[in-house]
Each structure stands twice: as structure tokens, then as C-alpha cells.
Write a protein that holds these residues in place. Structure first.
Motif, short mmCIF file in Angstrom:
data_model
loop_
_atom_site.label_atom_id
_atom_site.label_comp_id
_atom_site.label_asym_id
_atom_site.label_seq_id
_atom_site.Cartn_x
_atom_site.Cartn_y
_atom_site.Cartn_z
N ASP A 21 50.89 84.54 60.72
CA ASP A 21 50.47 84.19 59.37
C ASP A 21 48.97 83.95 59.42
N ILE A 22 48.26 84.35 58.37
CA ILE A 22 46.80 84.27 58.40
C ILE A 22 46.27 83.64 57.12
N ILE A 23 45.34 82.69 57.28
CA ILE A 23 44.59 82.13 56.16
C ILE A 23 43.12 82.43 56.43
N ILE A 24 42.45 83.06 55.46
CA ILE A 24 41.06 83.43 55.65
C ILE A 24 40.21 82.96 54.48
N LEU A 63 48.83 72.09 67.27
CA LEU A 63 47.70 72.98 67.58
C LEU A 63 48.07 74.12 68.53
N LYS A 64 49.18 73.98 69.25
CA LYS A 64 49.62 75.07 70.11
C LYS A 64 49.89 76.34 69.31
N GLY A 65 50.26 76.16 68.07
CA GLY A 65 50.61 77.31 67.24
C GLY A 65 49.51 77.75 66.30
N VAL A 66 48.30 77.17 66.44
CA VAL A 66 47.22 77.46 65.50
C VAL A 66 46.01 78.04 66.25
N GLY A 67 45.51 79.18 65.77
CA GLY A 67 44.28 79.76 66.31
C GLY A 67 43.20 79.69 65.24
N TYR A 68 41.97 79.35 65.64
CA TYR A 68 40.88 79.17 64.68
C TYR A 68 39.71 80.07 65.07
N VAL A 69 39.23 80.85 64.12
CA VAL A 69 38.05 81.70 64.34
C VAL A 69 36.96 81.25 63.38
N PHE A 70 35.83 80.87 63.94
CA PHE A 70 34.73 80.31 63.15
C PHE A 70 33.84 81.43 62.60
N ALA A 80 41.97 83.52 69.89
CA ALA A 80 42.74 82.66 69.00
C ALA A 80 44.22 83.01 68.99
N LEU A 81 44.55 84.27 69.22
CA LEU A 81 45.94 84.72 69.11
C LEU A 81 46.68 84.80 70.43
N ILE A 82 45.97 84.90 71.53
CA ILE A 82 46.59 85.29 72.79
C ILE A 82 47.60 84.28 73.33
N SER A 83 47.44 83.02 72.97
CA SER A 83 48.37 82.00 73.48
C SER A 83 49.64 81.90 72.64
N GLY A 84 49.83 82.83 71.70
CA GLY A 84 51.06 82.85 70.92
C GLY A 84 50.96 82.13 69.60
N ALA A 85 49.75 81.98 69.06
CA ALA A 85 49.59 81.27 67.78
C ALA A 85 50.38 81.97 66.69
N HIS A 86 51.06 81.17 65.86
CA HIS A 86 51.81 81.73 64.73
C HIS A 86 51.01 81.60 63.44
N LEU A 87 49.85 80.90 63.52
CA LEU A 87 48.98 80.76 62.36
C LEU A 87 47.54 80.99 62.80
N LEU A 88 46.86 81.92 62.14
CA LEU A 88 45.47 82.22 62.45
C LEU A 88 44.61 81.82 61.26
N LEU A 89 43.59 80.99 61.51
CA LEU A 89 42.67 80.51 60.49
C LEU A 89 41.30 81.13 60.74
N LEU A 90 40.72 81.75 59.72
CA LEU A 90 39.43 82.41 59.87
C LEU A 90 38.48 81.94 58.79
N ASP A 91 37.32 81.45 59.21
CA ASP A 91 36.32 80.92 58.27
C ASP A 91 35.14 81.89 58.18
N GLU A 92 35.13 82.72 57.14
CA GLU A 92 34.04 83.69 56.91
C GLU A 92 33.69 84.46 58.19
N PRO A 93 34.65 85.13 58.80
CA PRO A 93 34.39 85.76 60.11
C PRO A 93 33.43 86.94 60.05
N THR A 94 33.13 87.45 58.85
CA THR A 94 32.22 88.60 58.76
C THR A 94 30.90 88.28 58.08
N ILE A 132 41.36 82.43 50.74
CA ILE A 132 40.77 81.31 49.99
C ILE A 132 39.40 81.78 49.53
N VAL A 133 39.21 81.86 48.22
CA VAL A 133 37.99 82.42 47.66
C VAL A 133 37.37 81.46 46.65
#
Length: 240
Positions: free
Chosen positions: A187-190, A76-83, A150-164, A33-34
Motif C-alpha cells: 500500500d502506498i501513500i504519496i 514500524l517493521k511494516g512501514v517504509g519511508y522515502v524522503f 524502504a521496501l526490501i524488509s517486507g514493508a506493507h506500507l510505503l510512505l513517500l514525501d515529494e520523492p521527485t 495527498i495533494v
């Protein structure tokens, strides 16, 4: 993943942060997402992650309606979020940060949780830091810990908000390299301003400005887009 959005509105006061009439994405593995700052990118990501709620409309992720979802627990069990900032517990070690959720929420035995955590830390190249606390880590190492958490619990979707965005170029490179190596894990949305990274990482993009989706398509199309507004943005961001 499939994402279908219709008549989708999110406002803060009188300002519409998002106003997406229709968007239909199918069979996406990695989505970037840009767009310019303040355009609504992070707001959309937060709604997908249930941190924010839309005012009206429909947003379906893999045929599951997110807007107005009455029970978020299973979703939410399947979603990991990285701020943007790692949001880790500063008083805990790397290992404790990663396993606390597994042990207390999922009731996993400590030895099992630690064994799993070690495998993930090895995968992202920071196993030797497992007993350190946050002040002993670089920003890039801390973000990699957040990604593992965010991934270790088996998330099938990883969301990352400007992680760098808060990292210097060398540390940002470490995180981006890690994400490229983890592409097959979920699957990843960044949300990102790093367009050169997005080009290597993402399959697909959406360009958001002032709450509207101006363009979307396979990632390479972003760099050959004939829309003047988008091409100017891409040129400025990728200029070296």
C-alpha cells in the motif's frame, strides 16, 4: 488500507498545521495527498510514519491507533519511508545502503541480504550500479535506491514525501515509472505536486489546505471537482 481520522490536531507553536475533524477512507491501495505548499500534507505523512506526533485526536490505520502509540517498534517493521531527498549514507555503496538494515537490525546473513537486494535492484533497473557510491548516481537512481531500501524488509506500507520534487523532469519520470511498476508491492501513500502522475498512479486522493481536508475521493474526481479553490489549483498545476 483503511484510514480513520477523528478530531485530529497537530500544532507548531500557535499555528495549527492539521485540524481534521473526520475522515474515513476504506480499501485504498494507493493514496495521493495533494494541495498547496504549507497546507499540512507532509505533516500528516510524518505522523503516519511516526516521525511527528499529533497533539490530540485519533488516527487509525488498518484499525491500529497511531496517535499515542506506546510501542512503535512492531508498527514500524511494516512501514517504509522515502524522503524528499534520498537520506542515504554517502560513504556506503548502493548495496551496503540497501542491506545494512537487514544485516544489523534483522540479523539476516550477508549473502542472503545481498541476494535479496540484487533481485530488488534488478526489478527497479539499477542492478549495474550496485557497487557505486552516491556521488556516482543520478538523483533518479538514488531515489530508486531509497525506494528499494524502504521496501526490501517486507514493508506493507510505503510512505513517500515529494520523492521527485528535487529532480529534473527526465529523472523524475524514471522515479515515477518505477513507482507505477511497484504498485502491487505495498500500500502506498504519496505526497506529490505531480498531479498528472497522481492521476496515473493513485486510486484515491485527499486535498489538504491550511490543515483541513477540503475534498477526498477517487482520483478522477480531483480533475472534475466543482469546488473553485480545488479546480483552480488543479488547473494551475497541470497547465502545460
Amino acid at each position: 488500507m483503511d484510514i480513520i481520522i477523528n478530531n485530529f490536531i497537530k500544532s507548531f507553536g500557535k499555528e495549527k498545521a492539521l485540524n481534521i475533524q473526520q475522515l474515513n477512507l476504506e480499501n485504498i491501495r494507493t493514496l495521493a495527498i495533494v494541495g498547496p505548499s504549507g497546507g499540512g500534507k507532509s505533516t500528516l505523512l510524518k505522523i503516519i510514519g511516526t516521525i511527528e506526533q499529533a497533539d490530540s485526536g485519533s488516527l487509525k490505520l488498518n484499525n491500529k491507533e497511531i496517535v499515542g502509540l506506546s510501542e512503535y517498534k512492531d508498527y514500524l517493521k511494516g512501514v517504509g519511508y522515502v524522503f524528499q531527498h534520498d537520506n542515504l549514507f554517502p560513504n556506503l555503496t548502493v548495496m551496503e545502503n540497501i542491506t545494512i538494515h537487514l544485516i544489523h537490525t534483522y540479523k539476516m546473513a550477508k549473502i542472503e541480504a545481498y541476494t535479496l537486494a540484487e533481485k530488488w535492484l534488478l526489478k527497479v533497473g539499477i542492478l549495474e550500479h550496485k557497487d557505486k557510491k552516491l556521488h556516482q548516481l543520478s538523483g533518479g537512481q538514488a531515489q530508486r535506491v531509497a525506494i528499494v531500501r524502504a521496501l526490501i524488509s517486507g514493508a506493507h506500507l510505503l510512505l513517500l514525501d515529494e520523492p521527485t520534487s528535487a529532480l529534473d523532469p527526465e529523472l523524475a519520470y524514471e522515479v515515477m515509472k518505477t513507482l507505477i511498476e511497484l504498485k502491487q508491492e505495498a500500500d502506498i501513500i504519496i505526497v506529490t505536486h505531480e498531479l498528472n502522475f497522481a492521476r496515473k498512479f493513485a486510486d484515491y486522493y485527499i486535498f489538504i489546505e491550511q490543515g483541513h481536508v477540503l475534498s477526498h475521493g477517487p482520483i478522477e474526481q480531483l480533475f472534475s471537482c466543482t469546488d473553485t479553490r480545488i479546480s483552480t489549483f488543479v488547473e494551475k498545476i497541470t497547465f502545460k
